[in-house]
Design a protein around this motif. Sequence first.
Motif, mmCIF file in Angstrom:
data_model
loop_
_atom_site.group_PDB
_atom_site.id
_atom_site.type_symbol
_atom_site.label_atom_id
_atom_site.label_comp_id
_atom_site.label_asym_id
_atom_site.label_seq_id
_atom_site.Cartn_x
_atom_site.Cartn_y
_atom_site.Cartn_z
ATOM 1 N N HIS A 48 0.935 -1.174 0.036
ATOM 2 C CA HIS A 48 -0.178 0.035 0.119
ATOM 3 C C HIS A 48 0.772 1.342 0.025
ATOM 4 O O HIS A 48 1.833 1.314 0.753
ATOM 5 C CB HIS A 48 -0.803 0.118 1.075
ATOM 6 N N VAL A 49 0.561 2.468 -0.869
ATOM 7 C CA VAL A 49 1.414 3.416 -1.165
ATOM 8 C C VAL A 49 0.299 4.747 -1.059
ATOM 9 O O VAL A 49 -0.879 4.501 -1.418
ATOM 10 C CB VAL A 49 1.748 3.469 -2.493
ATOM 11 N N ILE A 50 0.809 5.599 0.037
ATOM 12 C CA ILE A 50 -0.099 6.632 0.275
ATOM 13 C C ILE A 50 0.577 7.931 -0.440
ATOM 14 O O ILE A 50 1.643 8.345 -0.144
ATOM 15 C CB ILE A 50 -0.435 7.010 1.804
ATOM 16 N N VAL A 51 -0.039 8.585 -1.461
ATOM 17 C CA VAL A 51 0.464 9.794 -1.730
ATOM 18 C C VAL A 51 -0.614 11.005 -1.496
ATOM 19 O O VAL A 51 -1.683 10.939 -1.746
ATOM 20 C CB VAL A 51 0.262 9.682 -3.539
ATOM 21 N N HIS A 52 0.196 11.957 -1.105
ATOM 22 C CA HIS A 52 -0.406 13.223 -0.642
ATOM 23 C C HIS A 52 -0.349 14.376 -1.713
ATOM 24 O O HIS A 52 0.535 14.496 -2.453
ATOM 25 C CB HIS A 52 0.466 13.860 0.546
ATOM 26 N N GLU A 53 -1.392 14.808 -2.152
ATOM 27 C CA GLU A 53 -1.777 15.760 -3.041
ATOM 28 C C GLU A 53 -1.489 17.105 -2.308
ATOM 29 O O GLU A 53 -2.330 17.822 -1.679
ATOM 30 C CB GLU A 53 -3.026 15.766 -3.724
ATOM 31 N N ALA A 54 -0.577 17.818 -2.789
ATOM 32 C CA ALA A 54 0.019 19.227 -2.145
ATOM 33 C C ALA A 54 -1.301 20.208 -2.635
ATOM 34 O O ALA A 54 -1.647 20.960 -1.855
ATOM 35 C CB ALA A 54 1.274 19.618 -2.732
ATOM 36 N N MET A 55 -1.628 19.889 -3.598
ATOM 37 C CA MET A 55 -2.855 20.644 -4.192
ATOM 38 C C MET A 55 -3.583 19.717 -5.091
ATOM 39 O O MET A 55 -2.984 18.641 -5.645
ATOM 40 C CB MET A 55 -2.359 21.908 -5.253
ATOM 41 N N THR A 56 -4.825 20.161 -5.556
ATOM 42 C CA THR A 56 -5.757 19.359 -6.287
ATOM 43 C C THR A 56 -5.219 19.123 -7.840
ATOM 44 O O THR A 56 -4.775 20.182 -8.425
ATOM 45 C CB THR A 56 -6.975 20.005 -6.409
ATOM 46 N N PRO A 57 -4.834 17.832 -8.145
ATOM 47 C CA PRO A 57 -4.241 17.773 -9.204
ATOM 48 C C PRO A 57 -5.208 17.947 -10.678
ATOM 49 O O PRO A 57 -6.510 17.702 -10.385
ATOM 50 C CB PRO A 57 -3.527 16.349 -9.408
ATOM 51 N N ASP A 58 -4.769 18.315 -11.649
ATOM 52 C CA ASP A 58 -5.772 18.183 -13.114
ATOM 53 C C ASP A 58 -5.721 16.982 -13.502
ATOM 54 O O ASP A 58 -5.453 15.668 -12.862
ATOM 55 C CB ASP A 58 -5.057 19.365 -13.956
ATOM 56 N N HIS A 59 -6.270 16.370 -14.633
ATOM 57 C CA HIS A 59 -6.451 15.222 -15.331
ATOM 58 C C HIS A 59 -5.067 14.443 -15.227
ATOM 59 O O HIS A 59 -5.026 13.377 -15.298
ATOM 60 C CB HIS A 59 -7.277 15.306 -16.660
ATOM 61 N N ARG A 60 -3.915 15.190 -15.645
ATOM 62 C CA ARG A 60 -2.728 14.528 -15.614
ATOM 63 C C ARG A 60 -2.246 13.950 -14.499
ATOM 64 O O ARG A 60 -1.708 12.660 -14.378
ATOM 65 C CB ARG A 60 -1.606 15.475 -16.285
ATOM 66 N N GLY A 61 -2.672 14.364 -13.288
ATOM 67 C CA GLY A 61 -2.204 13.877 -11.969
ATOM 68 C C GLY A 61 -3.259 12.833 -11.478
ATOM 69 O O GLY A 61 -3.096 12.373 -10.325
ATOM 70 N N ARG A 62 -4.166 12.507 -12.212
ATOM 71 C CA ARG A 62 -5.162 11.738 -11.726
ATOM 72 C C ARG A 62 -4.974 10.334 -12.551
ATOM 73 O O ARG A 62 -5.921 9.479 -12.316
ATOM 74 C CB ARG A 62 -6.759 12.170 -12.045
ATOM 75 N N VAL A 63 -3.861 10.264 -13.048
ATOM 76 C CA VAL A 63 -3.622 9.110 -13.575
ATOM 77 C C VAL A 63 -3.000 7.866 -12.384
ATOM 78 O O VAL A 63 -2.035 8.570 -11.858
ATOM 79 C CB VAL A 63 -2.549 8.980 -14.738
ATOM 80 N N PRO A 64 -3.310 6.801 -12.314
ATOM 81 C CA PRO A 64 -2.914 5.899 -11.402
ATOM 82 C C PRO A 64 -1.388 5.507 -11.378
ATOM 83 O O PRO A 64 -0.903 5.508 -12.717
ATOM 84 C CB PRO A 64 -3.803 4.438 -11.461
ATOM 85 N N LEU A 65 -0.619 6.040 -10.530
ATOM 86 C CA LEU A 65 0.844 5.567 -10.672
ATOM 87 C C LEU A 65 1.224 4.206 -10.656
ATOM 88 O O LEU A 65 2.235 3.942 -11.140
ATOM 89 C CB LEU A 65 1.527 6.349 -9.393
ATOM 90 N N VAL A 66 0.341 3.314 -10.373
ATOM 91 C CA VAL A 66 0.788 1.851 -10.312
ATOM 92 C C VAL A 66 1.046 1.389 -11.848
ATOM 93 O O VAL A 66 1.662 0.335 -11.998
ATOM 94 C CB VAL A 66 -0.136 1.095 -9.658
ATOM 95 N N ARG A 67 0.335 2.054 -12.611
ATOM 96 C CA ARG A 67 0.437 1.631 -14.196
ATOM 97 C C ARG A 67 1.870 2.062 -14.511
ATOM 98 O O ARG A 67 2.413 1.332 -15.489
ATOM 99 C CB ARG A 67 -0.411 2.614 -14.909
ATOM 100 N N LEU A 68 2.850 2.545 -13.769
ATOM 101 C CA LEU A 68 4.370 2.830 -14.243
ATOM 102 C C LEU A 68 4.998 1.825 -13.612
ATOM 103 O O LEU A 68 6.253 1.895 -13.832
ATOM 104 C CB LEU A 68 4.604 4.499 -13.879
ATOM 105 N N LEU A 69 4.581 1.077 -12.734
ATOM 106 C CA LEU A 69 5.683 0.267 -12.041
ATOM 107 C C LEU A 69 5.838 -1.165 -12.733
ATOM 108 O O LEU A 69 5.080 -1.250 -13.970
ATOM 109 C CB LEU A 69 4.776 -0.378 -10.652
ATOM 110 N N PRO A 70 6.698 -1.866 -12.430
ATOM 111 C CA PRO A 70 7.111 -2.936 -13.412
ATOM 112 C C PRO A 70 5.997 -4.088 -13.405
ATOM 113 O O PRO A 70 5.241 -4.089 -12.499
ATOM 114 C CB PRO A 70 8.411 -3.594 -12.568
ATOM 115 N N PRO A 71 6.101 -4.778 -14.266
ATOM 116 C CA PRO A 71 4.554 -5.605 -14.588
ATOM 117 C C PRO A 71 4.431 -6.453 -13.385
ATOM 118 O O PRO A 71 3.231 -6.701 -13.222
ATOM 119 C CB PRO A 71 4.936 -6.410 -15.899
ATOM 120 N N SER A 72 5.280 -7.245 -12.751
ATOM 121 C CA SER A 72 4.725 -7.982 -11.659
ATOM 122 C C SER A 72 4.105 -7.282 -10.444
ATOM 123 O O SER A 72 3.967 -7.845 -9.597
ATOM 124 C CB SER A 72 6.108 -8.843 -11.264
ATOM 125 N N LEU A 73 4.356 -6.049 -10.579
ATOM 126 C CA LEU A 73 3.873 -5.253 -9.169
ATOM 127 C C LEU A 73 2.551 -4.534 -9.775
ATOM 128 O O LEU A 73 1.879 -3.887 -8.688
ATOM 129 C CB LEU A 73 4.978 -4.288 -8.922
#
Length: 377
Positions: free
Chosen positions: A160-185
């Motif tokens: 589990h990863v907790i990300v704090h949004e310092a300010m409300t992001p736009d549509h570019r910041g609403r993309v899940p970061l897990v998609r950028l992880l290695p495939p097995s993760l």
Amino acid sequence: MPTSPTERPATPPTVWAARGRHVGTAARDVLLRTLSGNKDDGVIDDFHELPEDAGDGAAGERVFEARWRVPEDVTVRARLTLAAASAGGQEWTLIAEAEAHWELGWPSPAGMFWPDDPDVTWDRDAATGLRMRGLNTLPDDDKAVRRLLRDAGRHSWLIHVIVHEAMTPDHRGRVPLVRLLPPSLRHRVVEHRAAPQQLRVVNWALEESGVQVPRGGAVVLPGSPAVPDAGDLSVRTVFLDGTEPAELIATVTRYAALERPLPDGAEAALTALREEWRLLTLVEELERERKLVAMYAEALEAMTQSRDLYREAAERAGEALAALRDSAGAPPPRAEPPEQRPTSPLRALTRGLERWKSASASAPPAPAPRDESERES
């Protein structure tokens, strides 16, 4: 609850494990459809659904096995157990083991069993109910945040990863970061998002975990039991502008590579994968039959040796007893008469009368009494 990693065996470096929940119905149909499609496309070598009455599983439980190969021709065997349906869906447990050290660049085993369709909600964390492939906004209630993060740290098999949004992001910041992880993760990580005003609440909820979220940064929950040498699991800055969060990805990847104890219940699932595997190739079936023949031959040889040893011991005991009798000059023991059959009371009475008659007939006659006149003369 275990408090140290030594209380449970460590996760072998060849093993990939996850536990989730399929929300809705027809989970079995989804699995069979996905496995059949992957076999037809050559993604997996073969798959098999065990009969419903196979093994010692719970009522309504289904078991699926699949086998595929990853780069360098390494074979992976995986076993997915689908629990009986309940009001919240069907919980699943997936254990995969490779013939070599697991590489994070290999495909996720969950993707072999479940489709990548975002509309099929199979990717719920069993402990928290949150999605693996999406963003999960923390609840507004402070106590609910604390309960959620406590369950995530104590009971989840996932990272589990907790990300704090310092300010409300736009549509570019609403993309899940897990998609950028290695495939097995990608199917082993749950991403939480904390709103700008939730920083204090989140860190209050994380006090018992021993980690804190930097403002505008992120942190990886250490899990339970925590790994002593996990190092710093926090990331000071995460830019939610569409750029790749290289530091966060490196932290999650480093944490995933650490040796950690098997989650609660994973040891039994791993044992079932290793000892109850049925999806065998022809070569594996022949090898198994050879092992069975060898095992039976060893058992027969052991029984024969035991019989011979028993016979030899009995003969030696008889010889020793005969020698003992000869040295003592004792007469040989009398053979015991065979056991007579019991007779009925009527037959015993008849035999008694016959013996009495015989005795009466053979007795000498009694002398006749003398006359009185002879007695006076």
